[in-house]
Scaffold this motif. Structure first.
Motif, PDB file in Angstrom:
ATOM      1  N   GLY A  43       5.535  -2.970   3.839  1.00 57.24           N
ATOM      2  CA  GLY A  43       4.540  -2.583   3.375  1.00 57.24           C
ATOM      3  C   GLY A  43       4.406  -2.018   1.996  1.00 57.24           C
ATOM      4  O   GLY A  43       3.264  -1.764   1.529  1.00 57.24           O
ATOM      5  N   GLY A  44       5.429  -2.003   1.493  1.00 59.21           N
ATOM      6  CA  GLY A  44       5.448  -1.660  -0.017  1.00 59.21           C
ATOM      7  C   GLY A  44       4.696  -2.556  -0.853  1.00 59.21           C
ATOM      8  O   GLY A  44       4.156  -2.358  -1.980  1.00 59.21           O
ATOM      9  N   GLU A  45       4.721  -3.983  -0.456  1.00 60.92           N
ATOM     10  CA  GLU A  45       3.831  -4.938  -1.350  1.00 60.92           C
ATOM     11  C   GLU A  45       2.430  -4.802  -1.011  1.00 60.92           C
ATOM     12  O   GLU A  45       1.560  -4.692  -1.909  1.00 60.92           O
ATOM     13  CB  GLU A  45       4.434  -6.395  -0.806  1.00 60.92           C
ATOM     14  CG  GLU A  45       5.627  -6.682  -1.020  1.00 60.92           C
ATOM     15  CD  GLU A  45       5.912  -8.118  -0.703  1.00 60.92           C
ATOM     16  OE1 GLU A  45       5.195  -8.740  -0.203  1.00 60.92           O
ATOM     17  OE2 GLU A  45       7.120  -8.477  -0.556  1.00 60.92           O
ATOM     18  N   LEU A  46       2.061  -4.302   0.145  1.00 56.75           N
ATOM     19  CA  LEU A  46       0.448  -4.055   0.451  1.00 56.75           C
ATOM     20  C   LEU A  46       0.386  -2.714  -0.357  1.00 56.75           C
ATOM     21  O   LEU A  46      -0.985  -2.866  -0.881  1.00 56.75           O
ATOM     22  CB  LEU A  46       0.409  -3.764   1.968  1.00 56.75           C
ATOM     23  CG  LEU A  46      -1.168  -3.135   2.323  1.00 56.75           C
ATOM     24  CD1 LEU A  46      -1.922  -4.465   1.774  1.00 56.75           C
ATOM     25  CD2 LEU A  46      -1.209  -3.078   3.905  1.00 56.75           C
ATOM     26  N   ALA A  47       1.098  -1.686  -0.342  1.00 62.50           N
ATOM     27  CA  ALA A  47       0.727  -0.453  -0.900  1.00 62.50           C
ATOM     28  C   ALA A  47       0.544  -0.847  -2.421  1.00 62.50           C
ATOM     29  O   ALA A  47      -0.404  -0.330  -3.207  1.00 62.50           O
ATOM     30  CB  ALA A  47       1.758   0.387  -0.851  1.00 62.50           C
ATOM     31  N   GLY A  48       1.305  -1.710  -3.196  1.00 58.85           N
ATOM     32  CA  GLY A  48       1.031  -2.082  -4.429  1.00 58.85           C
ATOM     33  C   GLY A  48      -0.065  -2.785  -4.760  1.00 58.85           C
ATOM     34  O   GLY A  48      -0.895  -2.787  -5.810  1.00 58.85           O
ATOM     35  N   ARG A  49      -0.450  -3.726  -3.716  1.00 57.55           N
ATOM     36  CA  ARG A  49      -1.724  -4.358  -3.998  1.00 57.55           C
ATOM     37  C   ARG A  49      -2.986  -3.450  -3.937  1.00 57.55           C
ATOM     38  O   ARG A  49      -4.121  -3.645  -4.505  1.00 57.55           O
ATOM     39  CB  ARG A  49      -1.781  -5.361  -2.816  1.00 57.55           C
ATOM     40  CG  ARG A  49      -0.991  -6.597  -2.795  1.00 57.55           C
ATOM     41  CD  ARG A  49      -1.358  -7.661  -1.808  1.00 57.55           C
ATOM     42  NE  ARG A  49      -0.293  -8.755  -1.474  1.00 57.55           N
ATOM     43  CZ  ARG A  49      -0.639  -9.860  -2.292  1.00 57.55           C
ATOM     44  NH1 ARG A  49      -1.701  -9.949  -3.019  1.00 57.55           N
ATOM     45  NH2 ARG A  49       0.483 -10.817  -2.055  1.00 57.55           N
ATOM     46  N   ILE A  50      -2.916  -2.408  -2.916  1.00 58.83           N
ATOM     47  CA  ILE A  50      -3.986  -1.397  -2.853  1.00 58.83           C
ATOM     48  C   ILE A  50      -4.147  -0.678  -4.194  1.00 58.83           C
ATOM     49  O   ILE A  50      -5.092  -0.412  -4.780  1.00 58.83           O
ATOM     50  CB  ILE A  50      -3.843  -0.558  -1.649  1.00 58.83           C
ATOM     51  CG1 ILE A  50      -3.708  -1.548  -0.406  1.00 58.83           C
ATOM     52  CG2 ILE A  50      -4.767   0.732  -1.622  1.00 58.83           C
ATOM     53  CD1 ILE A  50      -3.186  -0.525   0.813  1.00 58.83           C
ATOM     54  N   GLY A  51      -3.054  -0.295  -4.808  1.00 59.36           N
ATOM     55  CA  GLY A  51      -2.901   0.557  -6.025  1.00 59.36           C
ATOM     56  C   GLY A  51      -3.659  -0.273  -7.037  1.00 59.36           C
ATOM     57  O   GLY A  51      -4.507   0.135  -7.953  1.00 59.36           O
ATOM     58  N   ALA A  52      -3.261  -1.680  -7.142  1.00 61.90           N
ATOM     59  CA  ALA A  52      -3.861  -2.460  -8.279  1.00 61.90           C
ATOM     60  C   ALA A  52      -5.615  -2.600  -7.904  1.00 61.90           C
ATOM     61  O   ALA A  52      -6.437  -2.674  -8.984  1.00 61.90           O
ATOM     62  CB  ALA A  52      -3.186  -3.803  -8.149  1.00 61.90           C
ATOM     63  N   ALA A  53      -5.810  -2.818  -6.548  1.00 59.60           N
ATOM     64  CA  ALA A  53      -7.202  -2.698  -6.370  1.00 59.60           C
ATOM     65  C   ALA A  53      -7.817  -1.510  -6.726  1.00 59.60           C
ATOM     66  O   ALA A  53      -9.155  -1.468  -7.238  1.00 59.60           O
ATOM     67  CB  ALA A  53      -7.592  -3.188  -4.784  1.00 59.60           C
ATOM     68  N   LEU A  54      -7.241  -0.268  -6.744  1.00 58.32           N
ATOM     69  CA  LEU A  54      -7.942   1.047  -6.839  1.00 58.32           C
ATOM     70  C   LEU A  54      -8.069   1.197  -8.339  1.00 58.32           C
ATOM     71  O   LEU A  54      -8.917   1.714  -9.065  1.00 58.32           O
ATOM     72  CB  LEU A  54      -7.000   2.042  -6.478  1.00 58.32           C
ATOM     73  CG  LEU A  54      -7.104   2.414  -5.005  1.00 58.32           C
ATOM     74  CD1 LEU A  54      -5.894   3.333  -4.387  1.00 58.32           C
ATOM     75  CD2 LEU A  54      -8.406   3.022  -4.524  1.00 58.32           C
ATOM     76  N   ARG A  55      -7.045   0.641  -9.162  1.00 59.65           N
ATOM     77  CA  ARG A  55      -7.029   0.747 -10.698  1.00 59.65           C
ATOM     78  C   ARG A  55      -8.235  -0.178 -11.175  1.00 59.65           C
ATOM     79  O   ARG A  55      -9.162   0.312 -12.200  1.00 59.65           O
ATOM     80  CB  ARG A  55      -5.973   0.042 -11.210  1.00 59.65           C
ATOM     81  CG  ARG A  55      -4.524   1.129 -11.257  1.00 59.65           C
ATOM     82  CD  ARG A  55      -3.524   0.852 -12.007  1.00 59.65           C
ATOM     83  NE  ARG A  55      -2.821  -0.492 -11.525  1.00 59.65           N
ATOM     84  CZ  ARG A  55      -1.975  -0.629 -10.769  1.00 59.65           C
ATOM     85  NH1 ARG A  55      -1.664   0.272  -9.917  1.00 59.65           N
ATOM     86  NH2 ARG A  55      -1.450  -1.796 -10.366  1.00 59.65           N
ATOM     87  N   LEU A  56      -8.525  -1.162 -10.569  1.00 58.01           N
ATOM     88  CA  LEU A  56      -9.872  -2.113 -11.094  1.00 58.01           C
ATOM     89  C   LEU A  56     -11.116  -1.401 -10.592  1.00 58.01           C
ATOM     90  O   LEU A  56     -12.208  -1.412 -11.055  1.00 58.01           O
ATOM     91  CB  LEU A  56      -9.764  -3.394 -10.029  1.00 58.01           C
ATOM     92  CG  LEU A  56      -8.682  -4.467 -10.767  1.00 58.01           C
ATOM     93  CD1 LEU A  56      -8.756  -5.792  -9.786  1.00 58.01           C
ATOM     94  CD2 LEU A  56      -8.789  -4.662 -12.090  1.00 58.01           C
ATOM     95  N   ARG A  57     -11.066  -0.237  -9.737  1.00 56.35           N
ATOM     96  CA  ARG A  57     -12.268   0.476  -9.323  1.00 56.35           C
ATOM     97  C   ARG A  57     -12.214   1.946 -10.184  1.00 56.35           C
ATOM     98  O   ARG A  57     -13.135   2.533  -9.961  1.00 56.35           O
ATOM     99  CB  ARG A  57     -12.202   0.529  -7.886  1.00 56.35           C
ATOM    100  CG  ARG A  57     -12.794  -0.593  -6.997  1.00 56.35           C
ATOM    101  CD  ARG A  57     -12.018  -0.668  -5.566  1.00 56.35           C
ATOM    102  NE  ARG A  57     -12.588  -1.664  -4.845  1.00 56.35           N
ATOM    103  CZ  ARG A  57     -11.792  -2.940  -4.907  1.00 56.35           C
ATOM    104  NH1 ARG A  57     -11.143  -3.071  -5.626  1.00 56.35           N
ATOM    105  NH2 ARG A  57     -12.382  -3.867  -4.229  1.00 56.35           N
ATOM    106  N   GLY A  58     -11.061   1.967 -10.881  1.00 58.99           N
ATOM    107  CA  GLY A  58     -11.204   3.288 -11.637  1.00 58.99           C
ATOM    108  C   GLY A  58     -10.586   4.239 -11.266  1.00 58.99           C
ATOM    109  O   GLY A  58     -10.908   5.598 -11.744  1.00 58.99           O
ATOM    110  N   ARG A  59      -9.887   4.041 -10.045  1.00 56.84           N
ATOM    111  CA  ARG A  59      -9.367   5.230  -9.398  1.00 56.84           C
ATOM    112  C   ARG A  59      -7.759   5.036  -9.673  1.00 56.84           C
ATOM    113  O   ARG A  59      -7.067   4.150  -9.353  1.00 56.84           O
ATOM    114  CB  ARG A  59      -9.652   5.263  -7.876  1.00 56.84           C
ATOM    115  CG  ARG A  59      -9.169   6.252  -7.060  1.00 56.84           C
ATOM    116  CD  ARG A  59      -9.817   7.569  -7.249  1.00 56.84           C
ATOM    117  NE  ARG A  59     -11.148   7.579  -6.711  1.00 56.84           N
ATOM    118  CZ  ARG A  59     -11.511   8.054  -5.614  1.00 56.84           C
ATOM    119  NH1 ARG A  59     -10.419   8.544  -4.909  1.00 56.84           N
ATOM    120  NH2 ARG A  59     -12.959   8.060  -5.070  1.00 56.84           N
TER     121      ARG A  59
END
Length: 212
Positions: A43-59
């Motif tokens: 799950g930590g890998e998925l959390a990291g991917r979500i974090g990266a996707a959020l950064r691309l969206r300015g969050r």
């Protein structure tokens, strides 16, 4: 439950998009997302991917692992080093998670989260500095048994492994934990409790339910 094939990148993007559409239930400034699953589910890998996707969206976001909030060894090993009941109910310092992670993100909080508390290798406090999550930022907390503690998540994803896959992907030295996950499945039914379910029996080809 009907599941559709998906990639991890698309899961992360879908969770990030849903986060942008979701308001904190308590009216606060921060969103709290739980990525629930056994360690073997990564799950930590998925959390990291979500974090990266959020950064691309300015969050802004902050990834925190429940494994950084273990209780001291004297408490974890009170009934031995391989007691599944204690692993299920006594290994993780849920009080510290409430106090140090969720507390600062309550409505009116200061957003200063403690990213970890205890080092299981040295069996000492980590003394990590607090991290300030910006307003409108997203907490991404990952770890096992997250849906059984009434944590104030605004969005949850359960990464599920079948019993056989969990056994195959759990290293030999940690297979004593398997009864704890069976109990969690029976008592909490995390696949139904979460807002979205991801099946990860084959880590290369996940499938998911979408958000319900």
């Amino acid at each position: 439950m009907r599941l559709e094939a998906i990639t991890w990148e698309r899961v992360a993007e879908a969770v990030a998009d849903r986060a942008l559409e979701t308001d904190a239930r308590d009216g606060g400034s921060w969103l709290r997302v739980g990525i629930d699953g056994a360690p073997a589910a990564r799950g930590g890998e998925l959390a990291g991917r979500i974090g990266a996707a959020l950064r691309l969206r300015g969050r802004g976001s902050l990834v925190v692992g429940a494994g950084g909030f273990l209780r001291p060894a004297s408490l974890r090993y009170e009934y031995g080093r391989s007691d599944p009941e204690t692993y299920y109910s006594g290994w993780f310092d849920t009080g510290a998670l409430w106090r140090e992670v969720f507390g600062p993100l309550e409505a009116g909080g200061d957003g200063r989260v403690l990213p970890d508390l205890w080092d299981p290798v040295t069996d000492r406090a980590t003394r990590s500095p607090r991290v300030e999550l910006p307003r409108d930022g997203v907490l991404l907390l990952h770890g096992p048994f997250l849906l059984g503690h009434w944590f104030p998540f605004d969005l949850t994803v359960h990464v599920r492994l079948s019993e056989g896959a969990l056994r195959r992907r759990t290293v030999d030295s940690e297979r004593w934990t398997l009864p704890a996950f069976q109990r969690y499945e029976e008592e909490i039914r995390p696949g139904e409790a979460a807002d979205a379910l991801v099946r990860a029996d084959d880590p290369r080809h996940p499938a998911w339910s979408g958000f319900r």
